[in-house]
Design a protein around this motif. Structure first.
Motif, PDB file in Angstrom:
ATOM      1  N   PHE A 128       0.859  -1.185   0.000  1.00  0.00           N
ATOM      2  CA  PHE A 128       0.000   0.000   0.000  1.00  0.00           C
ATOM      3  C   PHE A 128       0.895   1.233   0.000  1.00  0.00           C
ATOM      4  O   PHE A 128       1.799   1.340   0.830  1.00  0.00           O
ATOM      5  CB  PHE A 128      -0.911   0.001   1.226  1.00  0.00           C
ATOM      6  CG  PHE A 128      -1.820  -1.195   1.286  1.00  0.00           C
ATOM      7  CD1 PHE A 128      -3.082  -1.142   0.714  1.00  0.00           C
ATOM      8  CD2 PHE A 128      -1.404  -2.367   1.891  1.00  0.00           C
ATOM      9  CE1 PHE A 128      -3.932  -2.239   0.751  1.00  0.00           C
ATOM     10  CE2 PHE A 128      -2.242  -3.481   1.937  1.00  0.00           C
ATOM     11  CZ  PHE A 128      -3.507  -3.412   1.363  1.00  0.00           C
ATOM     12  N   ARG A 129       0.599   2.150  -0.929  1.00  0.00           N
ATOM     13  CA  ARG A 129       1.393   3.368  -1.055  1.00  0.00           C
ATOM     14  C   ARG A 129       0.479   4.559  -1.303  1.00  0.00           C
ATOM     15  O   ARG A 129      -0.663   4.400  -1.692  1.00  0.00           O
ATOM     16  CB  ARG A 129       2.395   3.237  -2.213  1.00  0.00           C
ATOM     17  CG  ARG A 129       3.457   2.182  -1.946  1.00  0.00           C
ATOM     18  CD  ARG A 129       4.359   2.002  -3.129  1.00  0.00           C
ATOM     19  NE  ARG A 129       5.490   1.136  -2.786  1.00  0.00           N
ATOM     20  CZ  ARG A 129       6.245   0.530  -3.678  1.00  0.00           C
ATOM     21  NH1 ARG A 129       6.015   0.685  -4.976  1.00  0.00           N
ATOM     22  NH2 ARG A 129       7.246  -0.232  -3.285  1.00  0.00           N
ATOM     23  N   ARG A 130       1.027   5.733  -1.113  1.00  0.00           N
ATOM     24  CA  ARG A 130       0.336   7.009  -1.324  1.00  0.00           C
ATOM     25  C   ARG A 130      -0.865   7.159  -0.395  1.00  0.00           C
ATOM     26  O   ARG A 130      -2.009   7.066  -0.811  1.00  0.00           O
ATOM     27  CB  ARG A 130      -0.059   7.185  -2.785  1.00  0.00           C
ATOM     28  CG  ARG A 130       1.156   7.261  -3.703  1.00  0.00           C
ATOM     29  CD  ARG A 130       0.882   7.724  -5.108  1.00  0.00           C
ATOM     30  NE  ARG A 130      -0.205   7.006  -5.746  1.00  0.00           N
ATOM     31  CZ  ARG A 130      -1.183   7.594  -6.409  1.00  0.00           C
ATOM     32  NH1 ARG A 130      -1.236   8.901  -6.513  1.00  0.00           N
ATOM     33  NH2 ARG A 130      -2.123   6.880  -6.976  1.00  0.00           N
ATOM     34  N   PRO A 131      -0.599   7.392   0.894  1.00  0.00           N
ATOM     35  CA  PRO A 131      -1.697   7.594   1.848  1.00  0.00           C
ATOM     36  C   PRO A 131      -2.540   8.802   1.451  1.00  0.00           C
ATOM     37  O   PRO A 131      -2.000   9.836   1.043  1.00  0.00           O
ATOM     38  CB  PRO A 131      -0.983   7.815   3.184  1.00  0.00           C
ATOM     39  CG  PRO A 131       0.406   8.223   2.827  1.00  0.00           C
ATOM     40  CD  PRO A 131       0.711   7.599   1.506  1.00  0.00           C
ATOM     41  N   ASP A 132      -3.861   8.640   1.558  1.00  0.00           N
ATOM     42  CA  ASP A 132      -4.774   9.698   1.149  1.00  0.00           C
ATOM     43  C   ASP A 132      -6.104   9.530   1.870  1.00  0.00           C
ATOM     44  O   ASP A 132      -6.801   8.543   1.654  1.00  0.00           O
ATOM     45  CB  ASP A 132      -4.981   9.642  -0.367  1.00  0.00           C
ATOM     46  CG  ASP A 132      -5.879  10.740  -0.882  1.00  0.00           C
ATOM     47  OD1 ASP A 132      -5.843  11.859  -0.328  1.00  0.00           O
ATOM     48  OD2 ASP A 132      -6.630  10.473  -1.839  1.00  0.00           O
ATOM     49  N   ALA A 133      -6.420  10.473   2.741  1.00  0.00           N
ATOM     50  CA  ALA A 133      -7.722  10.523   3.423  1.00  0.00           C
ATOM     51  C   ALA A 133      -8.088   9.222   4.132  1.00  0.00           C
ATOM     52  O   ALA A 133      -9.181   8.694   3.965  1.00  0.00           O
ATOM     53  CB  ALA A 133      -8.817  10.919   2.426  1.00  0.00           C
ATOM     54  N   GLY A 134      -7.165   8.693   4.911  1.00  0.00           N
ATOM     55  CA  GLY A 134      -7.459   7.514   5.728  1.00  0.00           C
ATOM     56  C   GLY A 134      -7.397   6.190   4.995  1.00  0.00           C
ATOM     57  O   GLY A 134      -7.795   5.160   5.524  1.00  0.00           O
ATOM     58  N   THR A 135      -6.889   6.204   3.777  1.00  0.00           N
ATOM     59  CA  THR A 135      -6.682   4.966   3.038  1.00  0.00           C
ATOM     60  C   THR A 135      -5.443   5.151   2.169  1.00  0.00           C
ATOM     61  O   THR A 135      -4.750   6.159   2.276  1.00  0.00           O
ATOM     62  CB  THR A 135      -7.926   4.583   2.197  1.00  0.00           C
ATOM     63  OG1 THR A 135      -7.748   3.254   1.699  1.00  0.00           O
ATOM     64  CG2 THR A 135      -8.175   5.565   1.073  1.00  0.00           C
ATOM     65  N   TYR A 136      -5.153   4.185   1.336  1.00  0.00           N
ATOM     66  CA  TYR A 136      -4.022   4.296   0.425  1.00  0.00           C
ATOM     67  C   TYR A 136      -4.543   4.339  -1.001  1.00  0.00           C
ATOM     68  O   TYR A 136      -5.411   3.549  -1.378  1.00  0.00           O
ATOM     69  CB  TYR A 136      -3.057   3.115   0.614  1.00  0.00           C
ATOM     70  CG  TYR A 136      -2.201   3.258   1.848  1.00  0.00           C
ATOM     71  CD1 TYR A 136      -0.976   3.906   1.797  1.00  0.00           C
ATOM     72  CD2 TYR A 136      -2.624   2.764   3.071  1.00  0.00           C
ATOM     73  CE1 TYR A 136      -0.191   4.061   2.927  1.00  0.00           C
ATOM     74  CE2 TYR A 136      -1.848   2.911   4.215  1.00  0.00           C
ATOM     75  CZ  TYR A 136      -0.629   3.564   4.127  1.00  0.00           C
ATOM     76  OH  TYR A 136       0.149   3.720   5.251  1.00  0.00           O
ATOM     77  N   ALA A 137      -3.996   5.255  -1.786  1.00  0.00           N
ATOM     78  CA  ALA A 137      -4.441   5.427  -3.167  1.00  0.00           C
ATOM     79  C   ALA A 137      -3.906   4.319  -4.078  1.00  0.00           C
ATOM     80  O   ALA A 137      -4.461   4.071  -5.135  1.00  0.00           O
ATOM     81  CB  ALA A 137      -4.004   6.789  -3.690  1.00  0.00           C
ATOM     82  N   PRO A 168      11.280  -1.465  -2.069  1.00  0.00           N
ATOM     83  CA  PRO A 168      10.710  -0.411  -1.231  1.00  0.00           C
ATOM     84  C   PRO A 168      10.811   0.945  -1.925  1.00  0.00           C
ATOM     85  O   PRO A 168      11.760   1.202  -2.677  1.00  0.00           O
ATOM     86  CB  PRO A 168      11.588  -0.445   0.030  1.00  0.00           C
ATOM     87  CG  PRO A 168      12.264  -1.770   0.012  1.00  0.00           C
ATOM     88  CD  PRO A 168      12.404  -2.143  -1.428  1.00  0.00           C
ATOM     89  N   LEU A 169       9.832   1.804  -1.681  1.00  0.00           N
ATOM     90  CA  LEU A 169       9.844   3.153  -2.270  1.00  0.00           C
ATOM     91  C   LEU A 169      11.152   3.879  -1.996  1.00  0.00           C
ATOM     92  O   LEU A 169      11.706   4.533  -2.880  1.00  0.00           O
ATOM     93  CB  LEU A 169       8.703   3.994  -1.682  1.00  0.00           C
ATOM     94  CG  LEU A 169       7.343   3.914  -2.326  1.00  0.00           C
ATOM     95  CD1 LEU A 169       6.340   4.746  -1.531  1.00  0.00           C
ATOM     96  CD2 LEU A 169       7.380   4.359  -3.765  1.00  0.00           C
ATOM     97  N   ALA A 170      11.630   3.787  -0.774  1.00  0.00           N
ATOM     98  CA  ALA A 170      12.829   4.521  -0.370  1.00  0.00           C
ATOM     99  C   ALA A 170      14.125   3.869  -0.865  1.00  0.00           C
ATOM    100  O   ALA A 170      15.194   4.463  -0.742  1.00  0.00           O
ATOM    101  CB  ALA A 170      12.870   4.679   1.146  1.00  0.00           C
ATOM    102  N   ARG A 171      14.038   2.675  -1.428  1.00  0.00           N
ATOM    103  CA  ARG A 171      15.196   1.976  -1.998  1.00  0.00           C
ATOM    104  C   ARG A 171      14.769   1.296  -3.300  1.00  0.00           C
ATOM    105  O   ARG A 171      14.730   0.078  -3.405  1.00  0.00           O
ATOM    106  CB  ARG A 171      15.757   0.922  -1.029  1.00  0.00           C
ATOM    107  CG  ARG A 171      16.361   1.477   0.246  1.00  0.00           C
ATOM    108  CD  ARG A 171      17.631   2.285  -0.043  1.00  0.00           C
ATOM    109  NE  ARG A 171      18.319   2.663   1.162  1.00  0.00           N
ATOM    110  CZ  ARG A 171      18.072   3.756   1.882  1.00  0.00           C
ATOM    111  NH1 ARG A 171      17.105   4.568   1.530  1.00  0.00           N
ATOM    112  NH2 ARG A 171      18.775   4.037   2.951  1.00  0.00           N
TER     113      ARG A 171
END
Length: 186
Positions: free
Chosen positions: A149-158, A171-174
């Protein structure tokens, strides 16, 4: 018609929860976490779960290298009413950065799910998204897959992707560190 009366619940703050822990309200073997003000009794760990947590932690340590700390089942300050203990948390800094307070920022949180899949998809996912955790993984032991799950948005993930045991994920950061899902499974 029978109406169901919903009684108000008392919500504990993180500070109140920590004071109860310090005062010995809970026993040393109690496995508890605070989420949205409710004290949750965590399920006992089965050996498959413990093995997967260790494997994921080892893989993330290797992928991230220095400059971050990979914490295993330790408290995380999500907000004023939540102090969950994610199975694996990748947080900035070294271990001494958290000598006086648990981390409140993470690059990635991961839950290993066997009997807790509904909880990890429900309350935990919503809480992590509300707190802006950029990446949340659920390693589903029964289905042998990894949900990302990525891109948190309004209490869920987009964004939600599902990766089979034959696939790799970075991973996003790597983004150059591809990790094989099958290597995370016990």
């Amino acid at each position: 018609m029978n109406a169901v009366l919903e009684l108000p619940r008392y919500r504990f703050s993180r500070v109140q929860f920590e004071r109860m822990v310090d005062a010995g309200v809970f026993g040393p073997d109690d496995r508890l976490e605070l989420l949205d003000g409710e004290i949750i009794d965590m399920a006992p760990q089965k050996s498959r779960h413990a093995t997967a947590v260790t494997l994921v932690g080892d893989m993330l340590r290797a992928a991230f290298g220095t400059g971050v700390t990979v914490r295993i089942q330790l408290p995380f300050c999500l907000d004023d009413h939540s102090e969950p203990e994610p199975d694996v948390a990748v947080v900035p800094g070294d271990p001494r950065s958290y000598r006086d307070a648990h981390p409140s920022q993470a690059l990635l949180l991961c839950e290993v799910a066997d009997s807790t899949l509904a909880y990890d998809h429900g309350k935990k996912l919503a809480a992590y998204a509300r707190a802006g955790i950029p990446e949340y993984w659920i390693l589903d032991l029964e289905a042998e897959r990894l949900e990302v799950f990525r891109r948190p948005d309004a209490g869920t993930y987009a964004e939600r992707t599902v990766h089979s045991s034959a696939e790799a994920i970075a991973p996003l950061a790597r983004p150059t560190q591809g990790l094989l899902v099958k290597e995370m499974l016990p």
